[in-house]
Design an enzyme around this catalytic site. Structure first.
Site, short mmCIF file in Angstrom:
data_model
loop_
_atom_site.label_atom_id
_atom_site.label_comp_id
_atom_site.label_asym_id
_atom_site.label_seq_id
_atom_site.Cartn_x
_atom_site.Cartn_y
_atom_site.Cartn_z
N ASP A 13 6.51 -4.09 -6.50
CA ASP A 13 6.06 -5.53 -6.84
C ASP A 13 5.02 -5.75 -6.13
O ASP A 13 5.11 -5.86 -4.97
CB ASP A 13 7.17 -6.22 -6.76
CG ASP A 13 6.92 -7.93 -7.34
OD1 ASP A 13 7.76 -8.60 -7.44
OD2 ASP A 13 5.85 -7.90 -7.26
N ASP A 107 2.76 -6.84 -12.48
CA ASP A 107 2.64 -6.17 -11.19
C ASP A 107 3.84 -5.55 -10.76
O ASP A 107 4.16 -5.24 -9.52
CB ASP A 107 2.12 -7.39 -10.29
CG ASP A 107 3.45 -8.36 -9.90
OD1 ASP A 107 4.06 -8.55 -10.71
OD2 ASP A 107 3.45 -8.77 -8.73
N GLU A 108 4.87 -5.27 -11.61
CA GLU A 108 6.20 -5.02 -11.27
C GLU A 108 7.07 -4.02 -12.07
O GLU A 108 6.73 -4.17 -13.40
CB GLU A 108 6.77 -6.27 -11.10
CG GLU A 108 8.37 -6.33 -10.89
CD GLU A 108 8.95 -7.82 -11.18
OE1 GLU A 108 8.18 -8.66 -11.32
OE2 GLU A 108 10.30 -7.88 -10.90
P1 TTP Z 1 5.31 -12.37 -8.95
O1 TTP Z 1 5.31 -10.79 -8.66
O2 TTP Z 1 6.62 -13.13 -9.22
O3 TTP Z 1 4.46 -12.89 -7.83
P2 TTP Z 1 3.67 -12.39 -6.81
O4 TTP Z 1 3.09 -11.10 -7.27
O5 TTP Z 1 2.29 -13.47 -6.97
O6 TTP Z 1 3.81 -12.62 -5.40
P3 TTP Z 1 5.06 -11.92 -4.77
O7 TTP Z 1 4.50 -11.25 -3.33
O8 TTP Z 1 6.10 -12.93 -4.47
O9 TTP Z 1 5.51 -10.91 -5.57
O10 TTP Z 1 4.29 -12.50 -10.18
C1 TTP Z 1 3.26 -11.48 -10.56
C2 TTP Z 1 2.05 -12.48 -11.00
O11 TTP Z 1 2.50 -13.09 -12.18
C3 TTP Z 1 1.81 -13.42 -9.90
O12 TTP Z 1 0.69 -13.21 -9.06
C4 TTP Z 1 1.00 -14.51 -11.06
C5 TTP Z 1 1.82 -14.53 -12.37
N1 TTP Z 1 2.77 -15.29 -12.43
C6 TTP Z 1 2.62 -16.55 -13.19
O13 TTP Z 1 1.47 -16.81 -13.81
N2 TTP Z 1 3.43 -17.64 -13.20
C7 TTP Z 1 4.64 -17.63 -12.48
O14 TTP Z 1 5.61 -18.61 -12.50
C8 TTP Z 1 4.98 -16.50 -11.91
C9 TTP Z 1 6.04 -16.33 -11.06
C10 TTP Z 1 4.02 -15.41 -11.78
MG MG Z 2 4.64 -9.72 -7.43
#
Ligand code: TTP
Ligand code: MG
Length: 394
Positions: A13, A107-108
């Site tokens: 992720d 991203d995951e």
């Molecule tokens: P995530 O992987 O949940 O968050 P992140 O990558 O920003 O941070 P982390 O380091 O905790 O993994 O989500 C990936 C992307 O998806 C995030 O950059 C933006 C988008 N997203 C939204 O647009 N709205 C949301 O509510 C969430 C949770 C994510």
């Molecule tokens: Mg992320």
């Protein structure tokens, strides 16, 4: 440490994904708090850099509140095509390790690297290589969890964030899981947690050791499922696929329909189908869209964001119904030849749900959905449908 694991699953992720991409493209943002999201009056935060998170800013928060908490941040409107481009590069890296890549969001992903061990070394070595190669290909960091199954790998990737590598050795699963709080564990919501607490079950370890009758009393038929998770057991497969950007269902009627109750029954059925597919992939949707086509082939779509992301049939249906009724107020007695319902703004459901996420979906609504999913799995798709759908079928 060269022993081979019977099953090796990676959950990977990207860190603060959108914010990190913005920083990559504009190095002047280095070290500054960065908040990406809607900049309009009703905008919400998509993500915040870790500097901004220190001020309490997080995803799904109203932008106005984020501005109050961290006024010195850089505020940036999302650029989704750029994020998709980077996402493709990241997934290309994943595919060099195994064809078994299950994309959850941009991203995951889960990677089944069981068979990759012969070529790429120990699970830890593979996890490190994934991180190195993603950094080389994109200039961005990714957090990696390595474990024997999906449930544990997903927990592991969160342990060391950002830029983490956490390997959950199979013989240490218990010491890791046992102290974790059971409250909020996937599927255990605000209703269930206090009931467990009253019986002295606060941690995953206590749930694992609970008397069968006590557990069944609170969790019913699902108690064995939870006990398996609490033991760290999860045999779900990694299903190779790209992340979905939207999920939808539509129907073209043999003869156009103007009866609103018939149209609503169809929407209800579509909400069931769409939200079930969300739940199967442990996804939440942020936006609901209805699509309407009249006899002159004029097609319109109407969309709205949910207050909090959801995968509940009831929530998705209610929003679709509101959109439909709004449209209908302006188009009395217009017959429809096509009706559709879609969801987008998808994100993955985390093991520990946000408080905000629970507000929109009552626990009872969720458990109705889960029971319906379970019965449909056992007795085929026509097992359980909501009453309104039945009316339409007759
Ligand atoms: P995530 O992987 O949940 O968050 P992140 O990558 O920003 O941070 P982390 O380091 O905790 O993994 O989500 C990936 C992307 O998806 C995030 O950059 C933006 C988008 N997203 C939204 O647009 N709205 C949301 O509510 C969430 C949770 C994510
Ligand atoms: Mg992320």
């Amino acid at each position: 440490m060269s022993e081979t694991w019977e099953r090796a699953i990676i959950h990977a992720d990207m860190d603060a994904f959108y914010a990190s991409v913005e920083r990559l493209d504009d190095p002047s943002l280095a070290g500054l708090p960065v908040i990406v999201g809607g900049l309009g009056p009703r905008g919400v935060v998509a993500t915040a850099s870790y500097e901004a998170r220190l001020h309490g800013v997080h995803s799904a928060m109203p932008m106005a509140r984020a501005r109050r908490l961290c006024p010195q941040a850089q505020f940036i409107q999302p650029r989704s095509s750029r994020y998709r481009e980077i996402s493709r590069a990241v997934f290309d890296v994943f595919m060099t390790f195994t064809p078994l890549v299950e994309g959850l969001s941009l991203d995951e992903a889960f990677l089944d690297v069981t068979a990759s061990q012969r070529l790429f070394g120990s699970p830890r070595a593979i996890g490190q290589s994934v991180k190195d190669q993603v950094l080389r290909a994109t200039g961005l960091t990714i957090s990696v969890g390595v474990a024997a199954n999906k449930f544990l790998a997903k927990l592991a990737s969160d342990m060391d964030k950002p830029d983490g590598l956490f390997v959950m050795e199979p013989n240490r699963v218990r010491e890791f899981l046992d102290p974790m709080p059971v409250a909020g564990m996937w599927g255990i919501g605000r209703r269930t947690a206090p009931k467990l607490k009253r019986r002295g079950i606060l941690t995953i370890g206590q749930l694992r050791r609970a008397e069968p009758e006590v557990l069944a009393d609170v969790l019913g038929q699902r108690s064995e499922h939870y006990r398996r998770l609490a033991r760290g057991e999860d045999d779900r497969e990694v299903i190779p696929r790209r992340p979905a950007r939207s999920i939808s269902k539509e129907i073209t009627f043999d003869a156009s329909i103007d009866d609103p109750s018939e149209l609503l029954a169809e929407l209800q059925r579509q909400a069931e189908d769409v939200s079930k597919r969300l739940r199967e992939r442990t996804l939440l949707a942020g936006t609901v869209t209805v699509k309407l086509r009249d006899d002159t082939f004029k097609t319109v779509t109407r969309s709205r964001s949910l207050i909090a992301p959801s995968n509940s049939t009831r929530t998705v249906y209610r929003m679709a119904r509101a959109l439909f009724e709004n449209w209908r107020r302006e188009h009395r007695s217009t017959a429809l030849r096509l009706l559709g319902l879609g969801v987008s703004g998808l994100e993955t459901e985390s093991l520990y749900a946000h408080d905000e996420g629970e507000a929109a979906d009552t626990p009872s609504g969720r458990s109705i959905d889960r029971v319906a999913d379970e019965i449909n799995r056992r007795f085929g798709a026509s097992g359980i449908v909501h009453a309104q759908t039945l009316r339409r079928n007759r």
